[in-house]
Motif scaffolding. Structure first.
Motif, PDB file in Angstrom:
ATOM      1  N   PHE A  52       0.848  -1.178   0.000  1.00  0.00           N
ATOM      2  CA  PHE A  52       0.000   0.000   0.000  1.00  0.00           C
ATOM      3  C   PHE A  52       0.885   1.230   0.000  1.00  0.00           C
ATOM      4  O   PHE A  52       2.087   1.144   0.227  1.00  0.00           O
ATOM      5  N   MET A  53       0.307   2.360  -0.282  1.00  0.00           N
ATOM      6  CA  MET A  53       1.079   3.588  -0.416  1.00  0.00           C
ATOM      7  C   MET A  53       1.222   4.294   0.928  1.00  0.00           C
ATOM      8  O   MET A  53       0.281   4.335   1.708  1.00  0.00           O
ATOM      9  N   ILE A  54       2.401   4.828   1.125  1.00  0.00           N
ATOM     10  CA  ILE A  54       2.706   5.568   2.345  1.00  0.00           C
ATOM     11  C   ILE A  54       3.142   6.965   1.937  1.00  0.00           C
ATOM     12  O   ILE A  54       3.926   7.130   1.011  1.00  0.00           O
ATOM     13  N   VAL A  55       2.635   7.963   2.618  1.00  0.00           N
ATOM     14  CA  VAL A  55       3.109   9.322   2.411  1.00  0.00           C
ATOM     15  C   VAL A  55       4.355   9.464   3.267  1.00  0.00           C
ATOM     16  O   VAL A  55       4.275   9.532   4.491  1.00  0.00           O
ATOM     17  N   ARG A  56       5.511   9.429   2.607  1.00  0.00           N
ATOM     18  CA  ARG A  56       6.782   9.445   3.327  1.00  0.00           C
ATOM     19  C   ARG A  56       7.281  10.869   3.526  1.00  0.00           C
ATOM     20  O   ARG A  56       7.039  11.758   2.724  1.00  0.00           O
ATOM     21  N   ASP A  57       7.990  11.068   4.616  1.00  0.00           N
ATOM     22  CA  ASP A  57       8.615  12.351   4.922  1.00  0.00           C
ATOM     23  C   ASP A  57      10.029  12.312   4.341  1.00  0.00           C
ATOM     24  O   ASP A  57      11.010  12.048   5.039  1.00  0.00           O
ATOM     25  N   GLU A  58      10.124  12.548   3.032  1.00  0.00           N
ATOM     26  CA  GLU A  58      11.396  12.400   2.332  1.00  0.00           C
ATOM     27  C   GLU A  58      12.466  13.362   2.833  1.00  0.00           C
ATOM     28  O   GLU A  58      13.642  13.000   2.892  1.00  0.00           O
ATOM     29  N   ALA A  59      12.094  14.564   3.216  1.00  0.00           N
ATOM     30  CA  ALA A  59      13.070  15.535   3.719  1.00  0.00           C
ATOM     31  C   ALA A  59      13.688  15.044   5.025  1.00  0.00           C
ATOM     32  O   ALA A  59      14.909  15.106   5.214  1.00  0.00           O
ATOM     33  N   LYS A  60      12.851  14.540   5.925  1.00  0.00           N
ATOM     34  CA  LYS A  60      13.354  14.038   7.202  1.00  0.00           C
ATOM     35  C   LYS A  60      14.190  12.772   6.991  1.00  0.00           C
ATOM     36  O   LYS A  60      15.242  12.613   7.615  1.00  0.00           O
ATOM     37  N   GLU A  61      13.737  11.891   6.100  1.00  0.00           N
ATOM     38  CA  GLU A  61      14.507  10.681   5.796  1.00  0.00           C
ATOM     39  C   GLU A  61      15.892  11.049   5.271  1.00  0.00           C
ATOM     40  O   GLU A  61      16.900  10.494   5.706  1.00  0.00           O
ATOM     41  N   GLU A  62      15.948  11.999   4.328  1.00  0.00           N
ATOM     42  CA  GLU A  62      17.234  12.399   3.741  1.00  0.00           C
ATOM     43  C   GLU A  62      18.131  13.041   4.790  1.00  0.00           C
ATOM     44  O   GLU A  62      19.342  12.818   4.800  1.00  0.00           O
ATOM     45  N   ALA A  63      17.561  13.832   5.698  1.00  0.00           N
ATOM     46  CA  ALA A  63      18.364  14.454   6.760  1.00  0.00           C
ATOM     47  C   ALA A  63      18.982  13.392   7.662  1.00  0.00           C
ATOM     48  O   ALA A  63      20.149  13.495   8.064  1.00  0.00           O
ATOM     49  N   ILE A  64      18.225  12.345   7.958  1.00  0.00           N
ATOM     50  CA  ILE A  64      18.739  11.259   8.801  1.00  0.00           C
ATOM     51  C   ILE A  64      19.841  10.502   8.063  1.00  0.00           C
ATOM     52  O   ILE A  64      20.901  10.211   8.632  1.00  0.00           O
ATOM     53  N   LEU A  65      19.610  10.193   6.790  1.00  0.00           N
ATOM     54  CA  LEU A  65      20.626   9.491   6.003  1.00  0.00           C
ATOM     55  C   LEU A  65      21.887  10.338   5.858  1.00  0.00           C
ATOM     56  O   LEU A  65      23.004   9.812   5.921  1.00  0.00           O
ATOM     57  N   GLN A  66      21.728  11.659   5.704  1.00  0.00           N
ATOM     58  CA  GLN A  66      22.892  12.542   5.614  1.00  0.00           C
ATOM     59  C   GLN A  66      23.657  12.554   6.939  1.00  0.00           C
ATOM     60  O   GLN A  66      24.883  12.564   6.947  1.00  0.00           O
ATOM     61  N   SER A  67      22.947  12.521   8.048  1.00  0.00           N
ATOM     62  CA  SER A  67      23.614  12.453   9.359  1.00  0.00           C
ATOM     63  C   SER A  67      24.452  11.188   9.472  1.00  0.00           C
ATOM     64  O   SER A  67      25.557  11.221  10.022  1.00  0.00           O
ATOM     65  N   MET A  68      23.923  10.085   8.956  1.00  0.00           N
ATOM     66  CA  MET A  68      24.694   8.827   8.982  1.00  0.00           C
ATOM     67  C   MET A  68      25.928   8.952   8.097  1.00  0.00           C
ATOM     68  O   MET A  68      27.012   8.506   8.479  1.00  0.00           O
ATOM     69  N   ARG A  69      25.794   9.559   6.938  1.00  0.00           N
ATOM     70  CA  ARG A  69      26.950   9.741   6.052  1.00  0.00           C
ATOM     71  C   ARG A  69      27.982  10.652   6.716  1.00  0.00           C
ATOM     72  O   ARG A  69      29.183  10.402   6.645  1.00  0.00           O
ATOM     73  N   ASP A  70      27.519  11.712   7.376  1.00  0.00           N
ATOM     74  CA  ASP A  70      28.428  12.658   8.036  1.00  0.00           C
ATOM     75  C   ASP A  70      29.124  12.046   9.250  1.00  0.00           C
ATOM     76  O   ASP A  70      30.165  12.526   9.668  1.00  0.00           O
ATOM     77  N   SER A  71      28.561  10.998   9.818  1.00  0.00           N
ATOM     78  CA  SER A  71      29.107  10.411  11.043  1.00  0.00           C
ATOM     79  C   SER A  71      30.294   9.485  10.788  1.00  0.00           C
ATOM     80  O   SER A  71      30.838   8.930  11.718  1.00  0.00           O
TER      81      SER A  71
END
Length: 97
Positions: A52-71
């Motif tokens: 089923f379809m989910i309305v994802r918070d892409e901005a928040k997801e990308e910020a979290i993934l960027q934090s992991m890359r920066d770490s």
């Protein structure tokens, strides 16, 4: 573009909850990341089909993934690892700005 009513009834909008799981194996710090949208849980590093379809918070997801890359974690197909005690220290105790 307007979605048909049959599709909008299938959309689920819930807030994103990100969970980070840490473990230590063979002197490596392992990190697993999960994105939770109410009853739907997925690993953002693995594309999984959803029934089923989910309305994802892409901005928040990308910020979290960027934090992991920066770490300084090394990204794998399904998670992250770090094999450096100094970087681990910086991850757990970040320096003040």
């Amino acid at each position: 573009m307007t979605l048909p009513v049959s599709m909008t009834n299938q959309l689920v909008k819930t807030p994103l909850k990100a969970k980070l799981y840490l473990d230590r194996v063979n002197n490596r710090l392992l990190a697993g990341l999960e994105f939770h949208y109410e009853g739907v849980v997925f690993n953002p590093l693995q594309e999984e089909p959803v029934s089923f379809m989910i309305v994802r918070d892409e901005a928040k997801e990308e910020a979290i993934l960027q934090s992991m890359r920066d770490s300084q974690f090394t990204e794998t197909e399904s998670g992250y690892y770090m094999h450096n005690e100094a970087l681990e220290y910086t991850f757990f105790i970040p320096s003040a700005p």
